[in-house]
Every structure is written in C-alpha cells, then in structure tokens.
Design an enzyme around this catalytic site. Structure first.
Site, PDB file in Angstrom:
ATOM      1  N   HIS A 221       0.868  -1.180   0.000  1.00  0.00           N
ATOM      2  CA  HIS A 221       0.000   0.000   0.000  1.00  0.00           C
ATOM      3  C   HIS A 221       0.905   1.229   0.000  1.00  0.00           C
ATOM      4  CE1 HIS A 221      -3.133  -2.806   1.918  1.00  0.00           C
ATOM      5  NE2 HIS A 221      -3.442  -2.607   0.651  1.00  0.00           N
TER       6      HIS A 221
ATOM      7  N   GLU B 226       1.667   3.522   3.077  1.00  0.00           N
ATOM      8  CA  GLU B 226       2.156   2.932   4.327  1.00  0.00           C
ATOM      9  C   GLU B 226       3.685   2.965   4.300  1.00  0.00           C
ATOM     10  OE1 GLU B 226       0.114  -0.803   4.709  1.00  0.00           O
ATOM     11  OE2 GLU B 226      -1.839   0.172   4.624  1.00  0.00           O
TER      12      GLU B 226
ATOM     13  N   HIS C 177       3.204  -3.759   6.716  1.00  0.00           N
ATOM     14  CA  HIS C 177       2.224  -2.679   6.490  1.00  0.00           C
ATOM     15  C   HIS C 177       2.172  -1.768   7.713  1.00  0.00           C
ATOM     16  CE1 HIS C 177      -0.120  -4.502   3.014  1.00  0.00           C
ATOM     17  NE2 HIS C 177       0.755  -5.438   3.308  1.00  0.00           N
TER      18      HIS C 177
ATOM     19  N   GLU D 280       0.941  -5.565  10.638  1.00  0.00           N
ATOM     20  CA  GLU D 280       0.545  -4.158  10.776  1.00  0.00           C
ATOM     21  C   GLU D 280       1.386  -3.537  11.884  1.00  0.00           C
ATOM     22  OE1 GLU D 280      -1.634  -2.768   8.793  1.00  0.00           O
ATOM     23  OE2 GLU D 280      -2.613  -4.504   7.875  1.00  0.00           O
TER      24      GLU D 280
HETATM   25 ZN   LIG Z   1      -1.564  -2.115   4.160  1.00  0.00          ZN
END
Ligand SMILES: [Zn+2]
Length: 338
Positions: free
Chosen positions: A69, A72, A162, A226
């Site tokens: 992404h 990020e 991420h 994450e």
């Molecule tokens: Zn992500």
C-alpha cells in the site's frame, strides 16, 4: 547521504537510502552484494534478490515486502535503513533474500494505490479488478516470487510489512494463514513475539493478499504485519518500528532469536464480512478502532437480505471499511483463542 533522517525530513529532502528504496531503486545495495560474491538479481523495478552463489537448500529463503500500500511508508523507511546497513557488511547476510517494494507508482504520488488495492490481486479470480494497473503489477511480483522460491529449502518466510490506517487496541498485529504447517507457524509466531507484535489473527481463507499467496503456493511461513500508524515518507517516528527492525535484522543475519518481547495473543477468524452489493450498510465505520469488541446479537452489517450478526459472546472487529468495492472484505470478526 544525510546522516540525520529527521533534519532531512524537516528540510523536505529525503535521505538517499530512503529515496532510492521508495523509488524501487536497488542498484546501490545490489552492487555491494554483487561485489561480495552473491548471486544478485533485479528481476523488475522494486525487486531485489540476493542468493548464495552456490545454491544451498539449508539456507532459509526470506521474502520481505513493503509498500504494497503506497501510503504505508514506515516500513519503507525501516527496511531502507536496515538494508543500507547490512549491505555495508554484506557477508553478514545468512539467508537468501528477496526484497519487494510493492506499489512504487502509488508511493511516488503519495497514494494507497493507482486503480485498486494491490493486496487483493494475489489470486486467480480477480473479477472486475482484472484490468487494473495493480493487476499487472501483481503479475510481475508473482513471477519474481515464483522464481525466488523455486529450489529453496524448507525454511521459507514471507514478511509483508504494512501500517494500519486507523487506531488499534493492539498497535501492532499480524494476520497468519491457518494453512501454514504447525512447526513453521510456531517459528513465525515466535518471530512475531520478538518483533513485539501483540496480536496474531489466524486466517482460514484468502482474500487475495500477497502473504497468503506465498503461504499457499510456495510453502512460506507468510504473514501480513501491521506495524503502527500510517505516516508521511521521511517523517515517520521510527522508534515505533525498533523491535520489528531488530527482529528482522536478526532473522537476516541468522542470529538465534532473542527472547520474545511479548507473547502474542492469538485470535481465530469468526467471519469475514463481505460486501455483496451496494445495499451494504455497516454499524461500525472506518473510524472504529481495530479490535473493538462487540457483543452477541449485535448487528455488524446488513446487505439486502443478508444480516451479519455477532454469534459468539464477544467478537472483535478488525479492518472495518464499508467503502470497499462490492465483492471485497468490509471487515473481519475475530475471537480470542490463546
Ligand atoms: Zn496495508
């Protein structure tokens, strides 16, 4: 190179190592590993592979991806500094390594993606997403991943890094596919503990993520991690990534794992809330914190005749987002199992 990333960010200029990696340019570090005698590949923009000159199945194969992404940016900075340091003592690399910067074009314009979410493209049925910019990028990444794991030994890792786009009751957490064999899964969860990841969600079914793909098709111990909050490239507070950076550095240097910083809480997936139509309506919004608890009987979402209801005494909602495209996951409900 500017030695102090903070002053560089304040002046608006990115440090060289971060600027190069964010642009998918691995030429400088590739040169250092090549000179040290490794078999180095640059199969596509934003992808670097560094393997032992003589294939060695006893050597772990570690795939690290960042920027899947484009907004990020924290893990991009973290990995830029880590690989910059490692490339100055290249012989310390004890694994076969693939580094992948996912969405170079989205990073360049400070966006999450160009057309559609890249992390939904790693499956054969792409439906309406098939013609998107990200579908083509996923094909490129998949081809490089196939080549990387071909002939690798059994110790295969994929750490897809991420940052969360909303606050979380667990600031750092990971999604782990259930299909990973038990011994490899245990090693992965141990590593996540070293990286100070507080929660692990076991996922029974792919929604098209890169790490699930690597786990399912290449036998990797794969995970989507994450690591704290989304931030602007060059301005991230890297202290929030210190434990993850150290754990990754130790993995790449083949150093025996340090003691776990935490024992991650383990969660099972109770249900994936899929948006079936434009009639989809959710009782929790994008601003809802990850791991917000809901009680038995509460309605999570309605979608025409379909009603998603909490069935366990307590379920916690993760990644709530009613604004996803029809057919995609609008939320994940989890229950604690360990
Ligand atoms: Zn992500």
């Amino acid at each position: 190179m500017n030695a102090d990333p903070r002053s560089a960010a304040e002046s608006g200029a990115l440090p060289e190592a971060v600027r190069l990696l964010a642009g998918g340019d691995f030429s400088t570090v590739a040169q250092r590993f090549t000179e040290a005698g490794f078999a180095v590949g640059l199969p596509a923009a934003g992808i670097l592979t560094v393997k032992a000159a003589v294939a060695d199945a006893a050597r772990p194969a570690v795939l690290v991806s960042v920027g899947v992404h484009g907004d990020e940016t924290g893990p991009i900075e973290m990995v830029a500094w880590l690989i910059e340091a490692l490339s100055h003592t290249p012989r310390a690399l004890a694994v076969d390594l693939m580094l992948c910067v996912g969405s170079i074009d989205a990073i360049a314009v400070g966006k999450r993606f160009i057309d559609a979410d890249l992390n939904r493209m790693f499956r054969s049925e792409r439906g309406a997403l098939a013609g998107t910019f990200e579908a083509a990028r996923a094909d490129t990444i998949i081809a490089a991943t196939v080549d990387f794991f071909a002939g690798a030994g059994p110790a295969r890792w994929h750490l897809d890094l991420h940052t969360a786009i909303r606050p979380s009751h667990y600031p750092m957490f990971a999604i782990v596919p259930e299909l990973i064999a038990e011994e490899r899964r245990k090693a992965l969860i141990d590593w996540l503990g070293q990286a100070a990841i507080g929660a692990v969600i076991m996922n029974p079914k792919s929604v098209g993520t890169y790490s699930y793909y690597s786990s399912e098709h290449h036998g990797a111990a794969g995970t989507t991690v994450e690591l704290g909050r989304v931030g602007t490239l060059g301005q991230n507070d890297l202290s929030q990534f210190a434990d993850a950076s150290q754990a990754l550095d130790q993995l790449l240097r083949g150093q025996a794992g340090a003691a776990a910083k935490v024992a991650p809480h383990v969660f099972a997936t109770a249900r994936q809330v899929i948006k079936l139509s434009d009639a989809f309506s959710m009782s929790v919004g994008r601003d809802t914190w990850n791991f917000t608890p809901m009680k038995k009987g509460e309605v999570i979402a309605t979608d025409g005749d379909t009603v998603y209801t909490v069935e366990h005494d307590e379920e916690l909602v993760v990644f709530p987002n009613p604004d996803v495209r029809v057919g995609l996951r609008a939320g994940l409900m989890v229950t604690r199992i360990g």
